[in-house]
Motif scaffolding. Structure first.
Motif, short mmCIF file in Angstrom:
data_model
loop_
_atom_site.label_atom_id
_atom_site.label_comp_id
_atom_site.label_asym_id
_atom_site.label_seq_id
_atom_site.Cartn_x
_atom_site.Cartn_y
_atom_site.Cartn_z
N TYR A 1 0.88 -1.25 -0.03
CA TYR A 1 0.01 0.08 -0.02
C TYR A 1 0.85 1.29 -0.20
N ASN A 2 2.21 1.19 -0.26
CA ASN A 2 3.03 2.37 -0.32
C ASN A 2 3.10 2.99 1.00
N LEU A 3 3.15 2.42 2.07
CA LEU A 3 2.69 3.10 3.00
C LEU A 3 4.15 3.91 3.77
N CYS A 4 4.11 5.24 3.74
CA CYS A 4 4.93 5.90 4.26
C CYS A 4 5.42 5.64 5.89
N ASP A 5 6.39 6.09 6.40
CA ASP A 5 6.84 5.92 7.44
C ASP A 5 5.69 6.15 8.86
N TRP A 6 5.00 7.42 8.74
CA TRP A 6 4.17 7.52 9.60
C TRP A 6 2.74 6.83 9.18
N ALA A 7 2.27 6.36 8.23
CA ALA A 7 1.25 5.47 7.93
C ALA A 7 1.65 4.12 8.53
N TYR A 8 3.04 3.61 8.49
CA TYR A 8 3.11 2.38 8.85
C TYR A 8 3.07 2.14 10.50
N LEU A 9 3.68 3.34 11.01
CA LEU A 9 3.47 3.42 12.58
C LEU A 9 2.04 3.45 12.88
N MET A 10 1.18 4.05 12.21
CA MET A 10 -0.22 4.24 12.58
C MET A 10 -1.02 2.64 12.34
N GLY B 1 21.44 -0.72 13.51
CA GLY B 1 20.84 -0.45 12.23
C GLY B 1 19.44 0.21 12.26
N GLU B 2 18.99 0.74 13.42
CA GLU B 2 17.95 1.33 13.68
C GLU B 2 17.74 2.58 12.96
N THR B 3 16.65 3.05 12.26
CA THR B 3 16.49 4.34 11.25
C THR B 3 15.33 5.26 11.95
N PRO B 4 15.76 6.53 12.05
CA PRO B 4 14.58 7.28 12.48
C PRO B 4 13.36 7.48 11.29
N MET B 5 12.32 7.90 11.77
CA MET B 5 11.22 8.12 10.80
C MET B 5 11.30 9.35 10.14
N SER B 6 10.91 9.22 8.59
CA SER B 6 10.98 10.28 7.93
C SER B 6 9.42 10.79 7.72
N LEU B 7 9.19 12.05 7.58
CA LEU B 7 7.93 12.59 7.46
C LEU B 7 7.55 12.75 5.79
N ILE B 8 8.50 12.39 4.87
CA ILE B 8 8.57 12.68 3.47
C ILE B 8 7.35 11.62 2.86
N LEU C 1 -1.80 4.20 -1.02
CA LEU C 1 -3.09 3.68 -1.62
C LEU C 1 -3.98 2.96 -0.47
N LEU C 2 -4.86 4.16 -0.16
CA LEU C 2 -5.57 4.02 1.01
C LEU C 2 -7.12 4.01 0.42
N GLY C 3 -7.85 3.03 0.73
CA GLY C 3 -9.40 2.94 0.10
C GLY C 3 -9.68 3.05 -1.24
N VAL C 4 -10.96 2.77 -1.49
CA VAL C 4 -11.32 2.88 -2.87
C VAL C 4 -12.38 3.97 -3.10
N ASP C 5 -13.05 4.30 -2.00
CA ASP C 5 -14.30 5.21 -2.31
C ASP C 5 -13.69 6.76 -2.75
#
Length: 380
Positions: A74-83, A165-172, A178-182
């Motif tokens: 779903y191409n989740l960005c870092d913020w979406a993935y944490l959510m 190897g931990e990586t901080p979140m990027s807000l880019i 790819l969220l929802g279809v409506d």
């Protein structure tokens, strides 16, 4: 050291579930073992360490894999993935602190930087961020800002253990989420100068809901990067498929200067201006889809949308221009264009102001502090 990495264990005869949840309209399935439904009796270090050790076993590999595949699918960005991870854990676990620990484990094992903290009887997840998030407190840990996922009290106890190897979140956001279809209701916007220039759009409804949760942020303390975050986010493909054919039809027979003039007037006159403080009660910049969706917008929103149209439809470079109290754009044309310009890295960008109603390409809004203007060139 309660989060010291441990060697994976094997649990025999473990019951696993294909746990399904809806994340912004998308049905997601994750294989979770029964023991992942943690129930922490307290937030003492030994209890947290025991829960963490329980999760450190081979049976969690499928869960981690499924979460990462969901992020990719779903191409989740870092913020979406944490959510997504947080929603998954909150729905799977019967215990709030157990859910926080599960979220932290999945987030950490996905390669992201996090710390755990104890706030009285409450477990708190802190996530490291490359970007400074506006209007949100943080804890400076080894020079990295860590933001609490849920608001803690002023005094908390933080485990500072780090993972290799931990990586901080990027807000880019560099890909469409790819969220929802409506889709939202259709909206038609008509230009004032060229009244035949009328275009209809709609936007993914769940994407609008997601953007409501997105934090405003900046990189390296540069406020210009705040608006670039929004402007560099690609427009949803379904929105482009609906909106762009009409706009292309109107501008296709013209050179790029006249095409830019037409797009500029369409944004200037087709959208209703209003102050954020009056509409939202605070300053709020829009992603391009939000300007197409909401009934009101301001100079930031118009500039972000216009910059997206110029890059997508004309293939020209665009810069955001910030004057104290006002945001506009400037376009780097591939031919000589007269008017007010800004030289950026020895390249000529011609001012185009989507809020200066009726103004042509090359006209700056009067009364601004031109000598204090700052610019940032956007990504194509």
């Amino acid at each position: 050291q309660m989060l010291k990495m441990r060697r994976p264990n094997r649990h025999k005869n473990v019951m696993c579930y294909d746990f399904t949840l809806s994340f912004y309209g998308q049905t997601c399935s994750v294989r979770l073992p029964e023991f992942a439904n943690l129930s922490l009796k307290d937030c003492q270090p030994n209890s947290i360490a025991t829960g963490w050790e329980l999760l450190c076993n081979d049976e969690m590999n499928n869960a981690i894999r499924d979460c990462l595949e969901t992020r990719i699918h779903y191409n989740l960005c870092d913020w979406a993935y944490l959510m997504f991870l947080n929603q998954l854990a909150q729905k799977y676990c019967n215990n709030p602190n157990g859910a926080t620990l599960l979220t932290a484990f999945l987030y950490c094992q996905s390669g992201y930087q996090m710390r755990l903290a104890v706030d009285g009887a409450k477990l708190v997840l802190l996530y490291g961020s490359k970007h400074q998030i506006f209007d949100k407190g943080y804890f400076n840990i080894d020079g990295i800002p860590f933001y609490p996922l849920t608001e803690p009290s002023k005094s908390i106890s933080i485990c500072r253990a780090a993972f290799e190897g931990e990586t901080p979140m990027s807000l880019i956001i560099d890909k469409e989420q790819l969220l929802g279809v409506d889709m939202s209701a259709e909206r038609t916007v008509t230009a004032d100068r060229n009244k035949s220039m009328s275009a209809t759009s709609y936007v993914p409804q769940k994407l609008i809901e997601f953007y409501n949760t997105y934090p405003t942020s900046a990189l390296d303390g540069n406020p210009m990067t705040r608006w670039a975050m929004y402007a560099n986010t690609p427009l949803a493909q379904k929105t482009k498929d609906k909106l762009y054919p009409s706009l292309r039809e109107y501008i296709s027979k013209n050179d790029k200067l006249l095409a830019a003039e037409m797009l500029l007037n369409w944004v200037q006159t087709g959208f209703v201006y209003e102050y954020d403080d009056k509409v939202w009660g605070h300053d709020r910049a829009f992603f391009a889809e939000e300007t197409l969706y909401y009934p009101y917008c301001d100079c930031e929103d118009r500039s972000i949308l216009f910059s997206r149209l110029i890059r997508d439809l004309l293939g020209l470079d665009v810069a955001l221009i910030y004057y104290p109290g006002h945001l506009a754009t400037a376009v780097c044309f591939d031919s000589d264009v007269s008017g007010d310009i800004m030289l950026i890295n020895n390249r000529k960008f011609v001012v185009c102001d989507p809020t200066y109603i009726g103004a042509p390409v090359g006209a700056q809004m009067p009364g601004l502090e031109y000598e204090k203007a700052q610019a940032i060139v956007l990504n194509k």
